[in-house]
Write a protein that holds these residues in place. Structure first.
Motif, PDB file in Angstrom:
ATOM      1  N   THR A 185      -0.657  27.035 -14.866  1.00 54.65           N
ATOM      2  CA  THR A 185      -0.933  25.724 -14.263  1.00 54.65           C
ATOM      3  C   THR A 185       0.334  25.168 -13.606  1.00 54.65           C
ATOM      4  O   THR A 185       0.711  24.020 -13.828  1.00 54.65           O
ATOM      5  CB  THR A 185      -1.401  24.723 -15.337  1.00 54.65           C
ATOM      6  N   GLY A 186       1.001  25.995 -12.814  1.00 56.97           N
ATOM      7  CA  GLY A 186       2.298  25.597 -12.258  1.00 56.97           C
ATOM      8  C   GLY A 186       2.204  24.880 -10.927  1.00 56.97           C
ATOM      9  O   GLY A 186       1.129  24.506 -10.467  1.00 56.97           O
TER      10      GLY A 186
ATOM     11  N   ILE B 195       2.843  26.094  -7.910  1.00 60.03           N
ATOM     12  CA  ILE B 195       2.181  26.842  -6.834  1.00 60.03           C
ATOM     13  C   ILE B 195       0.685  26.980  -7.095  1.00 60.03           C
ATOM     14  O   ILE B 195      -0.105  27.155  -6.166  1.00 60.03           O
ATOM     15  CB  ILE B 195       2.841  28.236  -6.636  1.00 60.03           C
TER      16      ILE B 195
ATOM     17  N   SER C   6      -4.642  27.950 -19.622  1.00 60.62           N
ATOM     18  CA  SER C   6      -3.266  27.499 -19.847  1.00 60.62           C
ATOM     19  C   SER C   6      -2.914  27.854 -21.287  1.00 60.62           C
ATOM     20  O   SER C   6      -3.808  28.083 -22.117  1.00 60.62           O
ATOM     21  CB  SER C   6      -3.213  25.977 -19.651  1.00 60.62           C
ATOM     22  N   ARG C   7      -1.612  27.826 -21.584  1.00 56.21           N
ATOM     23  CA  ARG C   7      -1.231  27.958 -22.999  1.00 56.21           C
ATOM     24  C   ARG C   7      -1.771  26.773 -23.771  1.00 56.21           C
ATOM     25  O   ARG C   7      -1.977  26.860 -24.981  1.00 56.21           O
ATOM     26  CB  ARG C   7       0.301  28.004 -23.121  1.00 56.21           C
TER      27      ARG C   7
ATOM     28  N   ARG D 242      -4.037  20.951 -21.226  1.00 59.90           N
ATOM     29  CA  ARG D 242      -3.552  21.064 -19.839  1.00 59.90           C
ATOM     30  C   ARG D 242      -4.588  21.793 -18.974  1.00 59.90           C
ATOM     31  O   ARG D 242      -4.822  21.416 -17.828  1.00 59.90           O
ATOM     32  CB  ARG D 242      -2.211  21.797 -19.823  1.00 59.90           C
TER      33      ARG D 242
ATOM     34  N   TYR E 144      -4.458  32.834 -22.291  1.00 60.27           N
ATOM     35  CA  TYR E 144      -4.776  33.713 -21.158  1.00 60.27           C
ATOM     36  C   TYR E 144      -5.724  34.849 -21.588  1.00 60.27           C
ATOM     37  O   TYR E 144      -6.581  35.279 -20.808  1.00 60.27           O
ATOM     38  CB  TYR E 144      -3.490  34.296 -20.561  1.00 60.27           C
TER      39      TYR E 144
ATOM     40  N   SER F 197       0.026  32.994 -11.882  1.00 64.08           N
ATOM     41  CA  SER F 197       1.145  32.217 -11.316  1.00 64.08           C
ATOM     42  C   SER F 197       2.120  31.819 -12.421  1.00 64.08           C
ATOM     43  O   SER F 197       2.519  30.671 -12.529  1.00 64.08           O
ATOM     44  CB  SER F 197       0.628  30.991 -10.575  1.00 64.08           C
TER      45      SER F 197
ATOM     46  N   LEU G 176       6.741  37.283 -16.983  1.00 66.27           N
ATOM     47  CA  LEU G 176       5.427  37.422 -17.625  1.00 66.27           C
ATOM     48  C   LEU G 176       4.402  38.114 -16.729  1.00 66.27           C
ATOM     49  O   LEU G 176       3.262  38.359 -17.147  1.00 66.27           O
ATOM     50  CB  LEU G 176       4.898  36.036 -18.027  1.00 66.27           C
ATOM     51  N   HIS G 177       4.800  38.423 -15.490  1.00 62.58           N
ATOM     52  CA  HIS G 177       3.826  38.995 -14.549  1.00 62.58           C
ATOM     53  C   HIS G 177       3.295  40.348 -15.016  1.00 62.58           C
ATOM     54  O   HIS G 177       2.096  40.619 -14.928  1.00 62.58           O
ATOM     55  CB  HIS G 177       4.451  39.144 -13.159  1.00 62.58           C
TER      56      HIS G 177
ATOM     57  N   GLU H  85       1.468  36.479  -8.371  1.00 59.25           N
ATOM     58  CA  GLU H  85       2.540  35.857  -7.598  1.00 59.25           C
ATOM     59  C   GLU H  85       3.730  36.812  -7.440  1.00 59.25           C
ATOM     60  O   GLU H  85       3.916  37.740  -8.208  1.00 59.25           O
ATOM     61  CB  GLU H  85       2.998  34.546  -8.271  1.00 59.25           C
ATOM     62  N   LYS H  86       4.536  36.534  -6.420  1.00 58.90           N
ATOM     63  CA  LYS H  86       5.780  37.263  -6.211  1.00 58.90           C
ATOM     64  C   LYS H  86       6.835  36.703  -7.151  1.00 58.90           C
ATOM     65  O   LYS H  86       6.718  35.542  -7.525  1.00 58.90           O
ATOM     66  CB  LYS H  86       6.236  37.215  -4.744  1.00 58.90           C
ATOM     67  N   PRO H  87       7.874  37.435  -7.534  1.00 52.01           N
ATOM     68  CA  PRO H  87       8.008  38.874  -7.384  1.00 52.01           C
ATOM     69  C   PRO H  87       6.964  39.573  -8.254  1.00 52.01           C
ATOM     70  O   PRO H  87       6.619  39.039  -9.317  1.00 52.01           O
ATOM     71  CB  PRO H  87       9.421  39.132  -7.914  1.00 52.01           C
TER      72      PRO H  87
ATOM     73  N   ALA I 109       1.149  38.080  -4.221  1.00 50.82           N
ATOM     74  CA  ALA I 109       0.787  36.934  -3.365  1.00 50.82           C
ATOM     75  C   ALA I 109       1.910  36.592  -2.379  1.00 50.82           C
ATOM     76  O   ALA I 109       2.398  35.466  -2.346  1.00 50.82           O
ATOM     77  CB  ALA I 109       0.435  35.730  -4.232  1.00 50.82           C
TER      78      ALA I 109
ATOM     79  N   ARG J  29      13.304  29.352 -12.616  1.00 48.86           N
ATOM     80  CA  ARG J  29      14.281  29.896 -11.665  1.00 48.86           C
ATOM     81  C   ARG J  29      15.708  29.829 -12.209  1.00 48.86           C
ATOM     82  O   ARG J  29      16.604  30.499 -11.701  1.00 48.86           O
ATOM     83  CB  ARG J  29      14.199  29.148 -10.331  1.00 48.86           C
TER      84      ARG J  29
ATOM     85  N   LEU K   5      13.376  34.407 -18.117  1.00 49.90           N
ATOM     86  CA  LEU K   5      12.057  34.302 -17.463  1.00 49.90           C
ATOM     87  C   LEU K   5      12.050  34.979 -16.081  1.00 49.90           C
ATOM     88  O   LEU K   5      11.100  34.827 -15.310  1.00 49.90           O
ATOM     89  CB  LEU K   5      11.644  32.824 -17.331  1.00 49.90           C
TER      90      LEU K   5
HETATM   91  N1  LIG Z   1       3.988  32.405  -2.957  1.00 47.84           N
HETATM   92  C1  LIG Z   1       4.691  31.268  -2.906  1.00 47.84           C
HETATM   93  O1  LIG Z   1       4.818  30.624  -1.860  1.00 47.84           O
HETATM   94  C2  LIG Z   1       5.317  30.761  -4.155  1.00 47.84           C
HETATM   95  C3  LIG Z   1       5.366  31.571  -5.257  1.00 47.84           C
HETATM   96  N2  LIG Z   1       5.912  31.130  -6.411  1.00 47.84           N
HETATM   97  C4  LIG Z   1       5.911  32.048  -7.557  1.00 47.84           C
HETATM   98  O2  LIG Z   1       4.908  31.607  -8.469  1.00 47.84           O
HETATM   99  C5  LIG Z   1       5.318  31.833  -9.813  1.00 47.84           C
HETATM  100  C6  LIG Z   1       5.258  30.517 -10.570  1.00 47.84           C
HETATM  101  O3  LIG Z   1       6.126  29.590  -9.967  1.00 47.84           O
HETATM  102  P1  LIG Z   1       5.916  28.000 -10.174  1.00 47.84           P
HETATM  103  O4  LIG Z   1       4.511  27.631  -9.886  1.00 47.84           O
HETATM  104  O5  LIG Z   1       6.982  27.329  -9.442  1.00 47.84           O
HETATM  105  O6  LIG Z   1       6.199  27.895 -11.739  1.00 47.84           O
HETATM  106  P2  LIG Z   1       5.942  26.704 -12.750  1.00 47.84           P
HETATM  107  O7  LIG Z   1       7.060  26.711 -13.719  1.00 47.84           O
HETATM  108  O8  LIG Z   1       5.628  25.450 -12.040  1.00 47.84           O
HETATM  109  O9  LIG Z   1       4.615  27.182 -13.488  1.00 47.84           O
HETATM  110  C7  LIG Z   1       4.563  28.351 -14.260  1.00 47.84           C
HETATM  111  C8  LIG Z   1       3.386  28.255 -15.223  1.00 47.84           C
HETATM  112  O10 LIG Z   1       3.422  29.389 -16.073  1.00 47.84           O
HETATM  113  C9  LIG Z   1       2.966  29.031 -17.378  1.00 47.84           C
HETATM  114  N3  LIG Z   1       3.918  29.548 -18.362  1.00 47.84           N
HETATM  115  C10 LIG Z   1       3.644  30.460 -19.313  1.00 47.84           C
HETATM  116  N4  LIG Z   1       4.715  30.746 -20.048  1.00 47.84           N
HETATM  117  C11 LIG Z   1       5.711  29.990 -19.573  1.00 47.84           C
HETATM  118  C12 LIG Z   1       7.070  29.834 -19.950  1.00 47.84           C
HETATM  119  N5  LIG Z   1       7.612  30.526 -20.969  1.00 47.84           N
HETATM  120  N6  LIG Z   1       7.809  28.963 -19.270  1.00 47.84           N
HETATM  121  C13 LIG Z   1       7.292  28.277 -18.246  1.00 47.84           C
HETATM  122  N7  LIG Z   1       6.000  28.390 -17.826  1.00 47.84           N
HETATM  123  C14 LIG Z   1       5.220  29.238 -18.500  1.00 47.84           C
HETATM  124  C15 LIG Z   1       2.841  27.520 -17.420  1.00 47.84           C
HETATM  125  O11 LIG Z   1       1.452  27.225 -17.440  1.00 47.84           O
HETATM  126  P3  LIG Z   1       0.684  26.911 -18.812  1.00 47.84           P
HETATM  127  O12 LIG Z   1       1.713  26.530 -19.839  1.00 47.84           O
HETATM  128  O13 LIG Z   1      -0.207  25.784 -18.455  1.00 47.84           O
HETATM  129  O14 LIG Z   1      -0.045  28.127 -19.197  1.00 47.84           O
HETATM  130  C16 LIG Z   1       3.451  27.031 -16.132  1.00 47.84           C
HETATM  131  O15 LIG Z   1       2.771  25.957 -15.584  1.00 47.84           O
HETATM  132  C17 LIG Z   1       6.706  32.461  -9.731  1.00 47.84           C
HETATM  133  O16 LIG Z   1       6.592  33.840  -9.828  1.00 47.84           O
HETATM  134  C18 LIG Z   1       7.206  32.053  -8.340  1.00 47.84           C
HETATM  135  O17 LIG Z   1       8.118  32.982  -7.796  1.00 47.84           O
HETATM  136  C19 LIG Z   1       6.370  29.858  -6.530  1.00 47.84           C
HETATM  137  C20 LIG Z   1       6.349  28.996  -5.461  1.00 47.84           C
HETATM  138  C21 LIG Z   1       5.846  29.399  -4.165  1.00 47.84           C
END
Ligand SMILES: NC(=O)C1=CN([C@@H]2O[C@H](COP(=O)(O)OP(=O)(O)OC[C@H]3O[C@@H](n4cnc5c(N)ncnc54)[C@H](OP(=O)(O)O)[C@@H]3O)[C@@H](O)[C@H]2O)C=CC1
Ligand SMILES: O=C1CO[C@H](CO)[C@@H](O)[C@@H]1O
Length: 326
Positions: A13-14, A16, A37-38, A42, A59, A74, A79-80, A97-99, A124, A167, A172
């Motif tokens: 639920t990030g 992107i 989501s975890r 959320r 998941y 995403s 974790l990918h 998602e990338k990478p 993606a 990042r 991570l």
């Molecule tokens: N293609 C594009 O244009 C873009 C791609 N990206 C890529 O997308 C991916 C996610 O990026 P982004 O959306 O910015 O990330 P966020 O940190 O905003 O979201 C990541 C999500 O992963 C889940 N999650 C599970 N385990 C963890 C952990 N240990 N720490 C943090 N989050 C965790 C969370 O969801 P929950 O807890 O709800 O399960 C969280 O919301 C990356 O690989 C990034 O490179 C990012 C931006 C643009």
């Protein structure tokens, strides 16, 4: 990919996620049915906000359901691999998602799991699917630039990310090498049409995480490339391909500027400049390709090679900027 509509489950639920969910929901032949989501709370909040009917906690819970045909992942990069492999083993087609992962070994494991399960997969990386990139590829293949000599690509964002952002967390998969090198190194591989034979790289590190990457690449046929990425300079998302007959400049390859058409310029040897612009929506094209029946190997090989290139950059950095033969 059958059946139609293709029902997607969303993992994470990030930041992107909401953009890609909107892209999925606006693509013909796609329905977004479940979000995980975890945190169950959320997931429910997200589901309510973005019109996704079912929200689940965990998941694995999502992957066990039979009302999804494909997943969009995403999560932070480290974790990918785990969840891509689990998705493939559950028989779900995959948009990750990338990478794609954090290493060539993990990427091999993901591709093997998808092959074994017979599921379709893409990373993606939206720009590869813009009609403009199809034009780039055909211009390169048709020799429009003559003999390509040099490629340069720069991707940066000035973003002091909030503490806790993946990042900034090496565990991570954080750092600009994987995050932004994916775009710039990938562009060089795309334009050269092959893997480099050698690379040399340097990184500015802060707290064990790369903030800036500078790299040189050598390709067969005398092609060279320079790459610059980072979190410590303002927005750049552009590249050049310099050839003997003409050179291409594109100022927005990773994602077109929101207020302008996707565009590029070609300068010929006599100084004439042609500008070209393109309609299209890269993410919807990417999703349409994934859910279709057409070949994906070109895009999959691009991802596999990009992962290997980033690993070569890392090896060069680990060896104090030594040139590494691929
Ligand atoms: N293609 C594009 O244009 C873009 C791609 N990206 C890529 O997308 C991916 C996610 O990026 P982004 O959306 O910015 O990330 P966020 O940190 O905003 O979201 C990541 C999500 O992963 C889940 N999650 C599970 N385990 C963890 C952990 N240990 N720490 C943090 N989050 C965790 C969370 O969801 P929950 O807890 O709800 O399960 C969280 O919301 C990356 O690989 C990034 O490179 C990012 C931006 C643009
Ligand atoms: O892929 C991406 C596109 O741009 C971002 C900057 O906001 C990157 O950090 C991100 O991971």
């Amino acid at each position: 990919m059958k059946p139609s509509p293709t029902r997607f489950g969303i993992i994470g639920t990030g930041r992107i996620t909401r953009r890609l969910v909107a892209d999925l929901q606006s693509t013909d032949g796609v329905e977004v049915t479940v979000i995980a989501s975890r945190s169950g709370e959320r997931a429910r909040w997200y589901g309510d906000q973005y019109g996704i009917g079912t929200a689940v906690e965990g998941y694995a819970e999502l992957l066990g359901r039979d009302d999804i045909d494909a997943v969009y992942i995403s999560l932070p990069p480290s974790l990918h691999a785990e969840w891509s492999i689990a998705s493939a083993q559950a028989g779900k087609h995959l948009l990750c998602e990338k990478p794609l992962t954090v290493s060539p070994t993990e990427t091999d494991e993901v591709t093997a799991a998808c092959r074994k399960a017979g599921v379709r997969w893409l990373d993606a990386t939206g720009w590869l699917h813009h009609p403009r990139s199809d034009a780039f590829r055909s211009w390169i293949d048709d020799g429009r630039f003559g003999k390509i000599g040099h490629i340069s690509a720069s991707v940066s964002f000035y973003q002091p990310f909030q503490s806790g952002d993946h990042r900034l967390d090496a565990s991570l998969g954080g750092g600009c090498i994987l995050d932004l090198g994916w775009y710039a190194g990938g562009l060089a591989r795309f334009a050269a049409g092959q893997m480099p034979t050698a690379v040399q790289a340097d990184a500015v590190m802060v707290d064990g995480v790369s903030q800036r990457l500078t790299a040189m690449m050598w390709f067969p046929g005398g092609i060279t490339a320079t790459i610059s990425c980072g979190y410590d300079t303002a927005t750049r998302k552009w590249f050049e391909v310099a050839g003997s007959d003409s050179s291409l400049i594109c100022d927005d390859f990773t994602r077109p500027w929101p207020d302008k058409p996707a565009r590029c310029w070609i300068h010929d040897a006599a100084g004439k400049v042609d500008s070209e612009s393109f309609d299209g929506h890269q993410e919807r094209s990417m999703i349409t390709r994934l859910i279709g029946d057409g070949p994906l190997e070109l895009f999959q090989q691009q991802a596999i090679d990009t992962q290997r290139i980033l690993d070569l950059f890392q090896r060069s950095i680990d060896e104090n900027g030594q040139r590494i033969e691929a």
